[in-house]
Design a protein around this motif. Structure first.
Motif, PDB file in Angstrom:
ATOM      1  N   UNK A 172      -4.847   2.707   0.883  1.00  0.00           N
ATOM      2  CA  UNK A 172      -4.234   3.977   1.296  1.00  0.00           C
ATOM      3  C   UNK A 172      -3.248   3.760   2.434  1.00  0.00           C
ATOM      4  N   UNK A 173      -3.629   2.931   3.394  1.00  0.00           N
ATOM      5  CA  UNK A 173      -2.733   2.636   4.519  1.00  0.00           C
ATOM      6  C   UNK A 173      -1.452   1.978   4.020  1.00  0.00           C
ATOM      7  N   UNK A 174      -1.586   1.015   3.122  1.00  0.00           N
ATOM      8  CA  UNK A 174      -0.410   0.321   2.591  1.00  0.00           C
ATOM      9  C   UNK A 174       0.473   1.283   1.807  1.00  0.00           C
ATOM     10  N   UNK A 175      -0.128   2.135   0.991  1.00  0.00           N
ATOM     11  CA  UNK A 175       0.647   3.100   0.213  1.00  0.00           C
ATOM     12  C   UNK A 175       1.359   4.088   1.127  1.00  0.00           C
ATOM     13  N   UNK A 176       0.648   4.548   2.135  1.00  0.00           N
ATOM     14  CA  UNK A 176       1.265   5.494   3.057  1.00  0.00           C
ATOM     15  C   UNK A 176       2.458   4.850   3.760  1.00  0.00           C
ATOM     16  N   UNK A 177       2.307   3.617   4.192  1.00  0.00           N
ATOM     17  CA  UNK A 177       3.406   2.927   4.863  1.00  0.00           C
ATOM     18  C   UNK A 177       4.593   2.728   3.912  1.00  0.00           C
ATOM     19  N   UNK A 178       4.311   2.327   2.700  1.00  0.00           N
ATOM     20  CA  UNK A 178       5.380   2.096   1.731  1.00  0.00           C
ATOM     21  C   UNK A 178       6.092   3.394   1.345  1.00  0.00           C
ATOM     22  N   UNK A 179       5.326   4.431   1.139  1.00  0.00           N
ATOM     23  CA  UNK A 179       5.915   5.683   0.657  1.00  0.00           C
ATOM     24  C   UNK A 179       6.564   6.488   1.776  1.00  0.00           C
ATOM     25  N   UNK A 180       6.193   6.251   3.025  1.00  0.00           N
ATOM     26  CA  UNK A 180       6.835   6.970   4.128  1.00  0.00           C
ATOM     27  C   UNK A 180       8.097   6.266   4.580  1.00  0.00           C
ATOM     28  N   UNK A 181       8.269   4.995   4.194  1.00  0.00           N
ATOM     29  CA  UNK A 181       9.466   4.223   4.521  1.00  0.00           C
ATOM     30  C   UNK A 181      10.326   4.141   3.257  1.00  0.00           C
TER      31      UNK A 181
END
Length: 168
Positions: free
Chosen positions: A153-162
């Motif tokens: 979830x952390x990785x997805x959030x970082x990828x999708x917010x950038x």
């Protein structure tokens, strides 16, 4: 083919959309995902007597799929095969609405996750399995499952917010 009851066959048929969804979280290419579904259904039908009535058929099928995917990864590793990624042409000629753009970004972000994290995301977030059941399917302790899910979830959030990270 083993003698599987019509009820089990119809229940397996009803699971096909969910199996296809989970296979796409494991495999990067649509063709690989479709092959994985076919292998899973074939194995389930030939081994239907191994399924314990009263237990969840979907969890049993997801476990078969997970094992089949690991088998495929081992074979690919031995053969040192590489495949062209989905982004190399699958979306050619498709109109790009906002929803499609978002879906593509999510698929690309999920594809960057490790195999373990993709499997957890597929079972818990896409298929909606309870944590304990997903842990059983993957053969890991529930603590391992929750930490993989947290990291995913952390990785997805970082990828999708950038926006730049999601296009890579």
């Amino acid at each position: 083919m083993a003698d599987s009851s019509p009820t089990v066959r119809s229940e397996i048929a009803a699971l096909l959309p969910r199996l296809r969804r989970f296979s796409r979280t494991l495999a990067h290419r649509r063709e690989d995902a479709d092959d994985l579904v076919q292998i899973t259904v074939e194995r389930a039908l030939t081994r239907a007597e191994q399924w314990q009535p009263g237990t969840r058929l979907d969890s049993w099928m997801f476990r078969i799929m997970q094992n089949a995917w690991f088998d495929e990864l081992r074979v690919r590793d031995r053969r040192s095969q590489t495949f062209v990624g989905e982004e190399m042409g699958e979306q050619v000629g498709v109109s790009t609405t906002d929803a499609q753009i978002d879906a593509i970004a999510v698929r690309k972000a999920v594809a960057t996750l490790s195999d373990d994290q993709r499997a957890v995301v597929g079972l818990v977030l896409v298929e909606g399995l309870p944590y304990q059941e997903a842990a059983d399917v993957l053969g890991v302790p529930i603590g391992t499952l929750t930490s993989r899910l947290y990291r995913a979830r952390e990785a997805l959030q970082a990828l999708l917010s950038d926006p730049a990270g999601a296009r890579r």
